[in-house]
Design a protein around this motif. Sequence first.
Motif, PDB file in Angstrom:
ATOM      1  N   LEU A   1      -1.580  -1.131  -3.936  1.00  0.00           N
ATOM      2  CA  LEU A   1      -0.730  -1.269  -5.114  1.00  0.00           C
ATOM      3  C   LEU A   1      -0.718  -2.680  -5.689  1.00  0.00           C
ATOM      4  O   LEU A   1      -0.844  -2.867  -6.894  1.00  0.00           O
TER       5      LEU A   1
ATOM      6  N   ASP B   1      -5.698  -1.477 -11.541  1.00  0.00           N
ATOM      7  CA  ASP B   1      -6.143  -0.409 -12.428  1.00  0.00           C
ATOM      8  C   ASP B   1      -6.924  -0.903 -13.644  1.00  0.00           C
ATOM      9  O   ASP B   1      -7.848  -0.236 -14.102  1.00  0.00           O
TER      10      ASP B   1
ATOM     11  N   GLU C   1      -3.345   4.135  -1.240  1.00  0.00           N
ATOM     12  CA  GLU C   1      -3.606   3.414  -2.485  1.00  0.00           C
ATOM     13  C   GLU C   1      -3.085   1.974  -2.390  1.00  0.00           C
ATOM     14  O   GLU C   1      -1.934   1.750  -2.048  1.00  0.00           O
TER      15      GLU C   1
ATOM     16  N   LYS D   1       3.477  -0.982   4.021  1.00  0.00           N
ATOM     17  CA  LYS D   1       3.285   0.399   3.574  1.00  0.00           C
ATOM     18  C   LYS D   1       4.595   0.866   2.967  1.00  0.00           C
ATOM     19  O   LYS D   1       5.644   0.808   3.609  1.00  0.00           O
TER      20      LYS D   1
ATOM     21  N   GLN E   1       0.844  -1.185   0.000  1.00  0.00           N
ATOM     22  CA  GLN E   1       0.000   0.000   0.000  1.00  0.00           C
ATOM     23  C   GLN E   1       0.882   1.239   0.000  1.00  0.00           C
ATOM     24  O   GLN E   1       1.880   1.298   0.734  1.00  0.00           O
ATOM     25  N   GLN E   2       0.530   2.235  -0.809  1.00  0.00           N
ATOM     26  CA  GLN E   2       1.251   3.509  -0.807  1.00  0.00           C
ATOM     27  C   GLN E   2       1.062   4.151   0.567  1.00  0.00           C
ATOM     28  O   GLN E   2      -0.061   4.359   1.004  1.00  0.00           O
TER      29      GLN E   2
ATOM     30  N   ARG F   1       0.101   1.681 -12.631  1.00  0.00           N
ATOM     31  CA  ARG F   1       0.456   2.174 -11.298  1.00  0.00           C
ATOM     32  C   ARG F   1       0.168   1.116 -10.243  1.00  0.00           C
ATOM     33  O   ARG F   1       0.971   0.881  -9.351  1.00  0.00           O
ATOM     34  N   THR F   2      -1.020   0.483 -10.309  1.00  0.00           N
ATOM     35  CA  THR F   2      -1.359  -0.586  -9.383  1.00  0.00           C
ATOM     36  C   THR F   2      -1.778  -1.816 -10.175  1.00  0.00           C
ATOM     37  O   THR F   2      -2.102  -1.732 -11.361  1.00  0.00           O
TER      38      THR F   2
ATOM     39  N   THR G   1      -0.931   7.829   0.669  1.00  0.00           N
ATOM     40  CA  THR G   1      -2.264   8.001   0.076  1.00  0.00           C
ATOM     41  C   THR G   1      -3.217   6.861   0.419  1.00  0.00           C
ATOM     42  O   THR G   1      -4.419   6.997   0.236  1.00  0.00           O
TER      43      THR G   1
END
Length: 119
Positions: free
Chosen positions: A37, A111, A35, A94, A29-30, A107-108, A33
């Motif tokens: 991943l 997506d 997000e 993280k 996980q970012q 990016r992930t 943010t």
Amino acid sequence: MTSTPSALDPAIAARLKRSADGLVPAIAQQYDTGEVLMLGWMDDEALHRTLTTGRATYWSRSRGEYWVKGDTSGHVQHVKAVALDCDADTVLVKVDQIGAACHTGDRTCFDADVLPLGQ
């Protein structure tokens, strides 16, 4: 997986609930943010390497070897924090993701194939 004993802290190793093949899912996980991943797999040694090097290290089920995210692609995951879920059967890593997290270049890993709701 490797049969070499891991240097993972025994107190952490004792808490992990692994699958039959000795793995736990690891969600990347970012860190800033939230997000999501990607999902990878870790055994005790991969988790040990992740905790001690600050680079996300996974076990490749298809290749049967460890891989450090970004060593080939340059899309590095710098580890900011690692946590176990309440059942100790999933790891949350993280990271600060540099570039794409997915091997497809997205990016992930989540997506490209969003499923429709309410169908």
